[in-house]
Design a protein around this motif. Structure first.
Motif, short mmCIF file in Angstrom:
data_model
loop_
_atom_site.label_atom_id
_atom_site.label_comp_id
_atom_site.label_asym_id
_atom_site.label_seq_id
_atom_site.Cartn_x
_atom_site.Cartn_y
_atom_site.Cartn_z
N GLY A 125 0.79 -1.23 0.00
CA GLY A 125 0.00 0.00 0.00
C GLY A 125 0.82 1.28 0.00
N ALA A 126 2.15 1.16 -0.10
CA ALA A 126 3.02 2.34 -0.11
C ALA A 126 4.27 2.01 -0.90
N GLY A 134 10.30 -1.94 10.28
CA GLY A 134 9.17 -1.07 10.56
C GLY A 134 8.54 -0.51 9.31
N GLU A 135 9.38 -0.07 8.37
CA GLU A 135 8.87 0.45 7.10
C GLU A 135 8.15 -0.64 6.30
N ALA A 136 8.69 -1.84 6.35
CA ALA A 136 8.08 -2.95 5.64
C ALA A 136 6.70 -3.26 6.20
N GLU A 137 6.60 -3.30 7.51
CA GLU A 137 5.30 -3.57 8.15
C GLU A 137 4.28 -2.49 7.78
N ALA A 138 4.72 -1.23 7.82
CA ALA A 138 3.81 -0.12 7.53
C ALA A 138 3.39 -0.08 6.07
N ALA A 139 4.17 -0.67 5.19
CA ALA A 139 3.86 -0.63 3.76
C ALA A 139 2.80 -1.65 3.35
N ILE A 140 2.41 -2.54 4.25
CA ILE A 140 1.41 -3.56 3.91
C ILE A 140 0.01 -2.97 4.03
#
Length: 270
Positions: A125-126, A134-140
C-alpha cells in the motif's frame, strides 16, 4: 476495513465492503484506490453507490508486480524433501493469470498436471525501497487469498519455475483485502477439492513472514501500491502425493483463510 474490486455495470469499481453491502469509492479498481496517497481515508469516507457483494473481479486486476515465494511453509518444504531455505525463493507471475473469487480456472490442454497451492497474499500500500522492518510492516495495505495453481509438468521442465506458474486464467485472487488491524493473529489457511480437505495450516508456519518478505524484496526492486506478494503454500499439494493428484475438468477448488474469506472456483478444461 475490507476492500474489493467488483464488476458493476460492464466495468469495475473499487468498493468498501460493509457486511453484505459494497460501497463504491469512486475509483475503478482497488489498484487505482491504493495508488492514492490517502487511500485509507478515501475508503473509510466513501459514500458512493451501493451494491450487493457479488461478481468479484481479481482483487487487484492489473498489479505492477506479482512476486511469489516458493518453499515458504515448513510442512511443504519437508514434504517436497528439501531443507529449510536461508533466503526466500522468488519467482514472478503476470496479471493475465488472475481470475476473480468465483471465476472458472482454465485447465490448459498443454498440461496434465495442474496442482493447487493455497496462499496468503500480501498487498502493498506504499512505495518502499530498502525497507527496514518497521517500514516494511507499515507498507502492507492488507491481506487476501490466492491459489497459485501450477502446471507441475511445465514447472519442472527446467530449474526455472516461471513457465509452470503463470498460465492464463489460472490464479484465483480475492475476494477482499483485509487491513492489518482486522487480520486474525494467526489465521488458518485451508484448501478443499470437491469438498475434501487437502491443505490445512496456520500462517505461523511460514519460514519468512510477510514483513520480512517485503523488506527482502524491496532490496531488489521498488515495491509500489498494488503490488502483490504471494507468500507460499503449506503442505498437502497434489504433486507430493503418492500417486500424484491433480485438478480435473469440473473439480471445485475452495481456498479459505480464516478472517479473510474464501475463493470457490471450478476448473474447466480449455
Amino acid at each position: 476495513m475490507r476492500l474489493a474490486t467488483l464488476r458493476v455495470g460492464g466495468t469495475t469499481a473499487a468498493v468498501r465492503v460493509d457486511g453484505e453491502t459494497a460501497v463504491e469509492t469512486g475509483l475503478p479498481d482497488l489498484g487505482a484506490l491504493l495508488a492514492e496517497p490517502d487511500w485509507r481515508l478515501l475508503a473509510e469516507n466513501a459514500n458512493g453507490a451501493r451494491h450487493d457483494v457479488t461478481d468479484h473481479a481479481p482483487l487487484i486486476p492489473h498489479p505492477g508486480k506479482i512476486i511469489c515465494v516458493g518453499l515458504n511453509y515448513r510442512t511443504h518444504i519437508l514434504e517436497m524433501g528439501r531443507e529449510l531455505p536461508r533466503y526466500p525463493t522468488l519467482f514472478a507471475k503476470f496479471a493475465d493469470a488472475l481470475v476473480g473469487a468465483h471465476d472458472e480456472i482454465v485447465l490448459p490442454a498443454d498440461s496434465a498436471a495442474m496442482d493447487w497451492e493455497a496462499e496468503l497474499a500480501v498487498i502493498v500500500g506504499a512505495t518502499v525501497r530498502n525497507a527496514d522492518p518497521g517500514e516494511a510492516e507499515a507498507a502492507i495495505a492488507g491481506y487476501s487469498v490466492l491459489n497459485d495453481v501450477t502446471a507441475r509438468d511445465w514447472q519442472y521442465r527446467t530449474p526455472q519455475w516461471l513457465q509452470g506458474k503463470t498460465w492464463e486464467a489460472s490464479t484465483p485472487f480475492g475476494p477482499v483485502l483485509v487491513t492489518p488491524d482486522e487480520l486474525e493473529a494467526d489465521p488458518e489457511i485451508t484448501c478443499e477439492i470437491d469438498g475434501e480437505l487437502v491443505q490445512r495450516a496456520r500462517v505461523s508456519d511460514l519460514v519468512f513472514p510477510p514483513a520480512e518478505l517485503v523488506a527482502y524484496i524491496s532490496r531488489i526492486v521498488t515495491l509500489r501500491p498494488g503490488d502483490v506478494i504471494a507468500t507460499g503454500t503449506p503442505g498437502g499439494v497434489g504433486h507430493a502425493r503418492t500417486p500424484p493428484r491433480y485438478l480435473r475438468d469440473g473439480s471445485v477448488l475452495r481456498t479459505r483463510i480464516s478472517g479473510i474469506g474464501e475463493l470457490i472456483n471450478m476448473a474447466h478444461a480449455s
